[in-house]
Scaffold this motif. Structure first.
Motif, short mmCIF file in Angstrom:
data_model
loop_
_atom_site.label_atom_id
_atom_site.label_comp_id
_atom_site.label_asym_id
_atom_site.label_seq_id
_atom_site.Cartn_x
_atom_site.Cartn_y
_atom_site.Cartn_z
N TYR A 190 0.83 -1.20 0.00
CA TYR A 190 0.00 0.00 0.00
C TYR A 190 0.87 1.25 0.00
CZ TYR A 190 -2.98 3.73 1.72
OH TYR A 190 -3.62 4.93 1.87
N ARG A 191 1.89 1.26 0.83
CA ARG A 191 2.77 2.44 0.90
C ARG A 191 3.49 2.68 -0.42
NH1 ARG A 191 3.70 0.00 5.94
NH2 ARG A 191 5.66 -0.91 5.22
N ASN A 192 3.98 1.61 -1.03
CA ASN A 192 4.69 1.75 -2.31
C ASN A 192 3.78 2.26 -3.41
OD1 ASN A 192 7.01 0.82 -1.08
ND2 ASN A 192 6.80 -1.28 -1.84
N GLU A 193 2.58 1.70 -3.49
CA GLU A 193 1.64 2.13 -4.53
C GLU A 193 1.19 3.57 -4.30
OE1 GLU A 193 0.79 0.60 -7.18
OE2 GLU A 193 1.01 -1.56 -6.88
N ASP A 198 1.39 9.34 -5.73
CA ASP A 198 1.77 10.70 -5.33
C ASP A 198 2.77 11.29 -6.33
OD1 ASP A 198 0.15 10.59 -3.13
OD2 ASP A 198 1.75 10.05 -1.73
N ALA A 199 3.73 10.47 -6.75
CA ALA A 199 4.75 10.94 -7.69
C ALA A 199 4.13 11.26 -9.05
CB ALA A 199 5.84 9.88 -7.84
N ALA A 200 3.20 10.41 -9.50
CA ALA A 200 2.54 10.65 -10.80
C ALA A 200 1.69 11.91 -10.74
CB ALA A 200 1.69 9.44 -11.17
N LEU A 201 0.97 12.11 -9.66
CA LEU A 201 0.15 13.32 -9.51
C LEU A 201 1.02 14.57 -9.47
CD1 LEU A 201 -2.39 12.02 -6.83
CD2 LEU A 201 -2.96 12.71 -9.16
N LEU A 202 2.15 14.47 -8.79
CA LEU A 202 3.07 15.60 -8.72
C LEU A 202 3.65 15.93 -10.09
CD1 LEU A 202 4.52 17.64 -6.87
CD2 LEU A 202 6.32 15.92 -6.55
N ALA A 203 3.96 14.89 -10.86
CA ALA A 203 4.54 15.10 -12.19
C ALA A 203 3.55 15.74 -13.15
CB ALA A 203 5.04 13.76 -12.75
N THR A 235 6.42 3.30 -13.79
CA THR A 235 6.44 2.02 -13.07
C THR A 235 6.42 0.81 -13.99
OG1 THR A 235 4.01 1.98 -12.89
CG2 THR A 235 5.24 3.02 -11.09
N GLN A 236 6.45 1.06 -15.29
CA GLN A 236 6.38 -0.05 -16.25
C GLN A 236 7.52 -1.04 -16.00
OE1 GLN A 236 4.22 -1.81 -18.40
NE2 GLN A 236 4.05 0.02 -19.66
N ARG A 253 -1.58 -6.19 -12.45
CA ARG A 253 -0.42 -5.59 -11.81
C ARG A 253 -0.67 -4.13 -11.44
NH1 ARG A 253 4.62 -6.40 -15.32
NH2 ARG A 253 4.38 -8.52 -14.54
N TYR A 254 -1.48 -3.46 -12.25
CA TYR A 254 -1.67 -2.02 -12.05
C TYR A 254 -3.06 -1.66 -11.51
CZ TYR A 254 2.61 -1.67 -14.77
OH TYR A 254 3.91 -1.80 -15.21
N SER A 255 -3.90 -2.66 -11.31
CA SER A 255 -5.27 -2.36 -10.89
C SER A 255 -5.31 -1.66 -9.54
CB SER A 255 -6.10 -3.65 -10.85
OG SER A 255 -5.54 -4.59 -9.95
N PHE A 256 -4.44 -2.06 -8.62
CA PHE A 256 -4.46 -1.43 -7.30
C PHE A 256 -4.02 0.02 -7.38
CE2 PHE A 256 -2.60 -0.83 -2.93
CZ PHE A 256 -3.81 -0.82 -2.28
N GLY A 257 -3.00 0.30 -8.19
CA GLY A 257 -2.57 1.68 -8.37
C GLY A 257 -3.65 2.53 -9.01
N TYR A 258 -4.35 1.98 -10.01
CA TYR A 258 -5.45 2.71 -10.64
C TYR A 258 -6.58 2.95 -9.63
CZ TYR A 258 -3.45 1.95 -15.30
OH TYR A 258 -2.64 1.96 -16.40
#
Length: 276
Positions: A190-193, A198-203, A235-236, A253-258
Motif C-alpha cells: 500500500y505504501r509503495n503504490e 503521489d509521484a505521478a500526480l506531482l509530475a 512504473t512499467q 499488476r496495475y489495478s491497485f494503483g489505478y
C-alpha cells in the motif's frame, strides 16, 4: 486477520506451564529436599519444556496464519480493485463526452471485463472466508454487493453522455471503505503504490476543471488519463509486453494503483457534481 482460539489456547498453556514450573522451582528451592525435591525438579523440567514447546508452536502457527492472510489479502484487494476500476471506466464513458466518443463502441466489452473481475472477487471472498476476520469478511461482502449492483445498473449501453451523481457518490463510499481496509492491512505494498500515485500526480500537476458540470467531468477524465500514463511510464516493468492501459493488464499488476488514483479523484468528481 482472524484471531484463532488455537493461538489463545497455546499461549495459555505455555504461560500456565511456565508459571507452574517457576512456582515449583521456588517451592523446591526453599521448602523441599531429598526425594521430593528430585521429583519436583523433574516436574519443573517437564513444565518448562511444555511452556517452550507451546510458545514455539504458537509462534510458528501465528507466522503461518500471517502468510495465509497476506496471500488472501493480496487476492482480495487485487480483484476488488480491478472490479472497482472497471466500474469507474463505465462511469467515465457514461458521463464524459470525450470518453463516450472514444469508447462507447467498446462498452459491452467493458461490461464483460467488469463481470469477470466481479466473479473473481466473489470466488476469492468465498475461498478465503476462513482466513478473514468477521469485520473484514463483512466489508468485502458489502463492497462486493454494491459493486455488483453498480454493474447491473450500468449494463445497458448509454445513448449519450449523462451525469449520474448518485453513482459517483456510491462509488466514493466504496472507495473509502476499501482504502481504509488497504491502509490497515496493505503494509508495504500500500505504501509503495501510494508513493507511486503521489509521484505521478506531482509530475502531472494539480487538476483544474472547467466551468460547468459535464465539462468538469470531461476534464477530470482527461486528467486521469494523463496521470495514468505517467504512472505507467514511471512504473512499467520490462516483461516483454507493454501495458498501455488497464485493458492490457491481464495480471492485474496495475489495478491497485489505478484504484488508488480513482480513490483520489472521486472526491473531486463528487464535489463537482454537488456544486452544479
Amino acid at each position: 486477520m482472524r484471531s484463532f482460539p488455537l493461538r489463545v489456547t497455546l499461549t495459555l498453556v505455555g504461560a500456565c506451564a511456565l508459571a507452574g514450573g517457576i512456582g515449583l522451582a521456588v517451592a523446591g528451592l526453599f521448602f523441599l529436599d531429598g526425594m521430593t525435591g528430585n521429583i519436583t525438579g523433574e516436574a519443573v523440567g517437564i513444565l518448562i519444556d511444555i511452556a517452550i514447546v507451546s510458545l514455539v508452536v504458537e509462534r510458528v502457527a501465528s507466522m503461518q496464519r500471517r502468510r495465509e492472510w497476506d496471500f488472501a489479502y493480496a487476492a482480495l484487494i487485487e480483484s476488488a480493485a480491478a472490479t472497482f476500476v472497471d466500474i469507474m471506466r463505465l462511469l467515465y464513458v457514461r458521463t464524459s463526452p470525450s470518453s463516450f466518443s472514444a469508447n462507447v463502441d467498446r462498452y459491452e466489452e467493458f461490461i464483460k471485463i467488469a463481470a469477470l473481475h466481479a466473479s473473481t472477487l466473489r470466488s476469492n471472498i468465498e475461498g478465503f472466508a476462513t482466513a478473514l476476520a468477521p469485520e473484514a469478511h463483512s466489508l468485502c461482502r458489502r463492497t462486493e454487493q454494491r459493486m455488483l449492483w453498480m454493474i447491473d445498473r450500468l449494463a445497458e449501453p448509454p445513448r449519450a453522455p449523462v451525469v449520474e451523481d448518485r453513482y459517483f457518490s456510491l462509488m466514493n463510499g466504496v472507495a473509502e471503505e476499501l482504502l481504509a481496509f488497504s491502509r490497515k492491512e496493505g503494509g508495504r505494498r500500500y505504501r509503495n503504490e501510494r508513493q507511486a500515485i503521489d509521484a505521478a500526480l506531482l509530475a502531472v500537476g494539480e487538476f483544474a476543471g472547467g466551468s460547468d458540470n459535464s465539462r468538469n467531468l470531461d476534464d477530470l477524465w482527461r486528467y486521469r488519463l494523463s496521470v495514468q500514463s505517467e504512472l505507467l511510464r514511471s512504473t512499467q516493468v520490462d516483461s516483454g509486453y507493454a501495458v498501455r492501459g488497464i485493458r492490457d493488464d491481464f495480471d492485474n499488476r496495475y489495478s491497485f494503483g489505478y484504484f488508488l488514483l480513482d480513490g483520489r479523484l472521486l472526491p473531486l468528481a463528487c464535489a463537482t457534481l454537488r456544486s452544479a
